[in-house]
Write a protein that holds these residues in place. Structure first.
Motif, PDB file in Angstrom:
ATOM      1  N   ARG A  91      61.867  28.263  -9.671  1.00 45.46           N
ATOM      2  CA  ARG A  91      62.673  28.372  -8.462  1.00 45.46           C
ATOM      3  C   ARG A  91      63.220  29.768  -8.204  1.00 45.46           C
ATOM      4  O   ARG A  91      63.550  30.098  -7.073  1.00 45.46           O
ATOM      5  CB  ARG A  91      63.844  27.383  -8.550  1.00 45.46           C
ATOM      6  N   SER A  92      63.335  30.578  -9.252  1.00 45.11           N
ATOM      7  CA  SER A  92      63.982  31.866  -9.032  1.00 45.11           C
ATOM      8  C   SER A  92      63.334  32.957  -9.864  1.00 45.11           C
ATOM      9  O   SER A  92      62.774  32.700 -10.930  1.00 45.11           O
ATOM     10  CB  SER A  92      65.470  31.774  -9.395  1.00 45.11           C
ATOM     11  N   PRO A  93      63.440  34.214  -9.396  1.00 42.58           N
ATOM     12  CA  PRO A  93      62.935  35.327 -10.201  1.00 42.58           C
ATOM     13  C   PRO A  93      63.732  35.515 -11.486  1.00 42.58           C
ATOM     14  O   PRO A  93      63.201  35.993 -12.487  1.00 42.58           O
ATOM     15  CB  PRO A  93      63.064  36.535  -9.263  1.00 42.58           C
ATOM     16  N   ASP A 111      55.846  38.732 -16.297  1.00 41.52           N
ATOM     17  CA  ASP A 111      55.578  40.000 -15.615  1.00 41.52           C
ATOM     18  C   ASP A 111      55.575  39.833 -14.097  1.00 41.52           C
ATOM     19  O   ASP A 111      55.739  40.810 -13.365  1.00 41.52           O
ATOM     20  CB  ASP A 111      54.211  40.552 -16.038  1.00 41.52           C
ATOM     21  N   ALA A 112      55.349  38.596 -13.644  1.00 44.89           N
ATOM     22  CA  ALA A 112      55.238  38.337 -12.208  1.00 44.89           C
ATOM     23  C   ALA A 112      55.741  36.929 -11.920  1.00 44.89           C
ATOM     24  O   ALA A 112      55.771  36.061 -12.804  1.00 44.89           O
ATOM     25  CB  ALA A 112      53.786  38.488 -11.751  1.00 44.89           C
ATOM     26  N   TRP A 113      56.130  36.715 -10.662  1.00 49.48           N
ATOM     27  CA  TRP A 113      56.705  35.436 -10.245  1.00 49.48           C
ATOM     28  C   TRP A 113      56.051  34.998  -8.943  1.00 49.48           C
ATOM     29  O   TRP A 113      55.775  35.811  -8.057  1.00 49.48           O
ATOM     30  CB  TRP A 113      58.211  35.594 -10.049  1.00 49.48           C
ATOM     31  N   ILE A 114      55.815  33.671  -8.825  1.00 53.72           N
ATOM     32  CA  ILE A 114      55.245  33.095  -7.603  1.00 53.72           C
ATOM     33  C   ILE A 114      56.369  32.689  -6.659  1.00 53.72           C
ATOM     34  O   ILE A 114      57.225  31.861  -6.996  1.00 53.72           O
ATOM     35  CB  ILE A 114      54.355  31.876  -7.914  1.00 53.72           C
ATOM     36  N   LEU A 136      64.643  36.974  -1.836  1.00 51.00           N
ATOM     37  CA  LEU A 136      64.009  36.627  -3.100  1.00 51.00           C
ATOM     38  C   LEU A 136      62.952  37.667  -3.479  1.00 51.00           C
ATOM     39  O   LEU A 136      62.804  38.017  -4.656  1.00 51.00           O
ATOM     40  CB  LEU A 136      63.379  35.238  -3.014  1.00 51.00           C
ATOM     41  N   TYR A 137      62.227  38.145  -2.502  1.00 44.52           N
ATOM     42  CA  TYR A 137      61.205  39.157  -2.767  1.00 44.52           C
ATOM     43  C   TYR A 137      61.857  40.424  -3.324  1.00 44.52           C
ATOM     44  O   TYR A 137      61.382  41.019  -4.297  1.00 44.52           O
ATOM     45  CB  TYR A 137      60.447  39.452  -1.475  1.00 44.52           C
ATOM     46  N   ARG A 138      62.959  40.826  -2.717  1.00 45.87           N
ATOM     47  CA  ARG A 138      63.677  42.012  -3.202  1.00 45.87           C
ATOM     48  C   ARG A 138      64.232  41.785  -4.609  1.00 45.87           C
ATOM     49  O   ARG A 138      64.173  42.660  -5.465  1.00 45.87           O
ATOM     50  CB  ARG A 138      64.821  42.375  -2.247  1.00 45.87           C
TER      51      ARG A 138
END
Length: 209
Positions: free
Chosen positions: A78-80, A89-92, A106-108
């Protein structure tokens, strides 16, 4: 990357990226399409790397996964912050779950935490909105909602709307080498698959018939 993807006008958002670029490097370097495989434990992570996968996908934190594999980790959640805590290393970022303001925030946040953000889209309207609002580097083309047997077709329908220079990941949870070869010919950079033996999915394109 497939030649000839149309370039579209879009508004770019300048973001501070503090972390590594391991996932984007893994799926953009070298020849052929990359395979990202979902794993649930450290043993599966080690096997995936040995079989030729180039990335791991986690749905929940996995103890000792870093010790078991050197592959980049892509996290669902649900969250970074959850992804960062799991050592990813990365999040969907799933577009349909968020409003426009939340999507940008969320992207930021993901990039401020040093994560690459893979933005999940499942139709043309979502893709157009995402390109205009946040202009992501990596896009996950999801066939969510496609009828049985039409997942590959749905992904390939979305691909031409992705501008040149973006990294495209196709999600095909259950797939075959023939489908992976079709994605590779179309210019998809990586395919995300469910838990499986991936050795039959990696390697160069099969010879032409």
């Amino acid at each position: 990357m497939a030649p000839g993807r149309p370039l579209t006008g879009r508004v770019s958002i300048l973001l501070r990226v503090t972390g590594s670029r391991r996932l984007s490097q893994a799926i953009s370097e070298g020849d052929g399409i990359s395979v990202l495989v979902q794993v649930a434990d450290a043993g599966a992570a080690a096997r995936a790397e040995a079989q030729g996968a180039e990335g791991l996908v986690l749905d929940a934190p996995v103890p000792e996964v870093r010790e078991a594999s050197s592959l980049p980790i892509l996290f669902r959640g649900r969250s970074p912050e959850e992804a960062r805590a799991a050592g990813a290393d990365a999040w969907i970022l799933v577009t349909e779950r968020e409003g426009e303001e939340e999507l940008e925030a969320l992207y930021r946040r993901a990039h401020d935490l040093g994560l690459e953000c893979v933005v999940d889209v499942h139709d043309e309207a979502e893709l157009a909105s995402v390109l205009e609002r946040i202009d992501p580097e990596i896009v996950l083309l999801s066939p969510r909602g496609a009828r049985a047997g039409e997942a590959l077709e749905r992904v390939l329908e979305l691909l031409p709307d992705l501008p040149a220079g973006k990294l495209a990941i196709a999600e095909l949870r259950a797939t075959t080498r023939e489908e992976v070869a079709a994605l590779e010919r179309a210019g998809v950079d990586a395919v995300l698959v469910g838990p499986s033996d991936v050795s039959d999915l990696v390697g160069g394109l099969p010879p032409p018939v």
